[in-house]
Design an enzyme around this catalytic site. Structure first.
Site, PDB file in Angstrom:
ATOM      1  N   ASP A 272      -0.994  22.057 -62.489  1.00  0.00           N
ATOM      2  CA  ASP A 272      -0.802  20.618 -62.285  1.00  0.00           C
ATOM      3  C   ASP A 272      -1.701  20.184 -61.125  1.00  0.00           C
ATOM      4  O   ASP A 272      -2.735  20.801 -60.884  1.00  0.00           O
ATOM      5  CB  ASP A 272       0.677  20.298 -62.027  1.00  0.00           C
ATOM      6  CG  ASP A 272       1.075  18.938 -62.582  1.00  0.00           C
ATOM      7  OD1 ASP A 272       0.442  17.935 -62.188  1.00  0.00           O
ATOM      8  OD2 ASP A 272       1.997  18.857 -63.399  1.00  0.00           O
ATOM      9  N   HIS A 295      -5.086  19.968 -62.248  1.00  0.00           N
ATOM     10  CA  HIS A 295      -5.183  18.575 -62.664  1.00  0.00           C
ATOM     11  C   HIS A 295      -5.801  17.709 -61.569  1.00  0.00           C
ATOM     12  O   HIS A 295      -5.666  16.486 -61.591  1.00  0.00           O
ATOM     13  CB  HIS A 295      -3.805  18.025 -63.042  1.00  0.00           C
ATOM     14  CG  HIS A 295      -3.232  18.644 -64.284  1.00  0.00           C
ATOM     15  ND1 HIS A 295      -2.025  18.255 -64.821  1.00  0.00           N
ATOM     16  CD2 HIS A 295      -3.700  19.630 -65.088  1.00  0.00           C
ATOM     17  CE1 HIS A 295      -1.766  18.978 -65.909  1.00  0.00           C
ATOM     18  NE2 HIS A 295      -2.779  19.828 -66.089  1.00  0.00           N
TER      19      HIS A 295
END
Length: 464
Positions: A272, A295
């Protein structure tokens, strides 16, 4: 005559003894001086100090309160990775917490199993939690006690002036949590399946101030690695966070309602965001981070459930983002209010990043998100010296701004983004985004609107 000779010989022997003794003393002094100052000190500056090294495993395991060192083994902790050492840790914490400049030591060469617990303050100033060994939670949901919180593992609550440091390891043992049926990667085409879904945050600081985290390694957290809520004056340096790219919601560092934050000289790869900045965060400086696969670095998501969100004065600089789904992202939900302002992204290198620059005021995790008129205002955003390569499956720059609350004062300077492979995508995407270019960009950006929208002037309700 004989008597005179005896006196003479005694006198000669005494003089020789004195001379030899003085010679030995003189030689010892010269040797001591040579040992301390025999070579000139180099004027070349030294590299930054390494992370705090592991302690000597042969040291005395008993706590030494007179010196301020508290070894958890002295309170009954075993450190075999099997025995539950929670109570020993809590006792050691409570004892060390009351001593000024205390050091709570997790010794090198040992692995300590700790249940979900809260370590509370206030403690005396100068408290150091020195992790040179390994800390770990129970191995997955099956071994997690039913009466323990499944939302967090180690919580530091109401702590002022503490350092969490060391060359040790925090092993989150997260794989069994990632594989719960409810996780997005378990269903077909990213769908989720029914079942319990809570997964614990590894390390959480709550309502604390003047914190330092340095040198720590953390891997495979079940969910967020570090989370800071309602904290002030946080310094994070030289930490190393790793988790597989498929591990869901394993944000490296998440901050919420936290001010005066420094995140420096660290390496983060996970499933993430490397760093995620939530509402109520102000004066955040992120420097020299190697991020990815991940991310990227995100502000948001903000404004969920029609909430008010405020973020200001954030700097991201001298950073590398590589092999990531996103680079520098600001994401807000429709229906929220508040503002994101005073954001600077400077000297960031992209290496095969799918969305290097993105502002998304239509962020939604559901299939059907209804259009709403209110939105979190995004303004005063500067991108300078953003260079590198992007994945051509997505446009390198995307500014998707609200119909009713446009983005304003977006500034681009020295932005050069080239395709990692294939042909260049020539058209960055803009929707209701106002700003200007200080230099030409690659690819060219011609879709930013000029001026300042009247709707912003007329509608300042809810802006921070």
């Amino acid at each position: 005559m004989v008597h005179s000779r005896v006196i003479f010989l005694f006198y000669i022997s005494f003089c020789c003894f004195i001379i030899c003794n003085e010679a030995r003393i003189h030689h010892h002094r010269l040797k001591h001086r040579h040992h301390g100052h025999g070579h000139p000190i180099s004027q070349i500056s030294h590299p930054p100090a390494p992370s705090p090294g592991p302690s000597d495993p042969s040291g005395d395991e008993n706590s030494n309160s007179s010196s301020g060192l508290f070894d958890v083994r002295g309170f009954g902790a075993v450190g075999d990775g099997i025995t539950d050492d929670t109570e020993a840790f809590k006792t050691a914490w409570d004892t060390a917490c009351q001593v000024e400049s205390a050091v709570l030591l997790v010794p090198y060469g040992y692995s300590f199993l700790i249940q979900s617990t809260i370590l509370s303050g206030p403690c005396q100033s100068g408290f150091v939690f020195q992790v040179d060994g390994a800390l770990m939670p129970p191995d997955g949901p099956e071994f997690w006690p039913r009466n323990n919180s499944r939302r967090q593992w180690l919580v530091f609550y109401r702590i002022d002036e503490m350092s969490l440091q060391g060359g040790g390891l925090i092993d989150g043992r997260g794989e069994k949590w990632w594989n719960l049926p409810c996780k997005p990667h378990k269903g077909v085409n990213g769908t989720t399946m029914p079942g319990p879904c809570d997964s614990p945050i590894a390390i959480r600081f709550f309502m604390s101030s003047n914190l330092t985290v340095k040198g720590i390694r953390i891997r495979n957290s079940p969910q967020f690695n570090f989370r800071f809520d309602n904290c002030r004056n946080v310094r994070i340096k030289s930490i190393h966070i790793t988790a597989p790219v498929f591990s869901p919601n394993t944000d490296g560092i998440h901050i919420e309602n936290t001010e005066n934050v420094e995140i420096y000289d660290s390496v983060i790869s996970n499933g993430d965001d490397c760093v995620s900045i939530g509402s109520g965060c102000h004066h955040v400086d992120i420097r020299n981070i190697t991020c990815g696969p991940s991310h990227g670095i995100s502000i948001g998501s903000l404004g969920n459930h029609n909430s008010r969100a405020c973020v200001s004065n954030v700097m991201v600089r001298d950073t590398v983002i590589k092999n990531s789904d996103n680079g520098l992202r600001i994401k807000t939900w429709q229906g929220g209010h508040g503002s994101v302002s005073g954001i600077t992204f400077n000297n960031v290198h992209m290496d095969n990043v799918r969305n290097p620059i993105i502002i998304d005021q239509f962020y939604c995790l559901l299939k059907d998100c209804s259009n709403q008129t209110s939105a979190v205002l995004v303004s005063d955003i500067l991108y300078t010296n953003i260079k590198g390569t992007y994945d051509v499956r997505s446009t390198p720059m995307r500014f998707a701004c609200s119909d009713s609350v446009p983005c304003t004062n977006i500034t681009l300077s020295n932005v050069e983004l080239l395709p990692a492979q294939g042909e260049m995508v020539l058209d960055p995407f803009c929707w209701n985004a106002y700003g200007d270019l200080q230099t030409l960009t690659i690819p060219p950006v011609s879709c930013l609107l000029e001026g300042f929208p009247r709707s912003i002037v007329e509608n300042t309700i809810g802006i921070c």
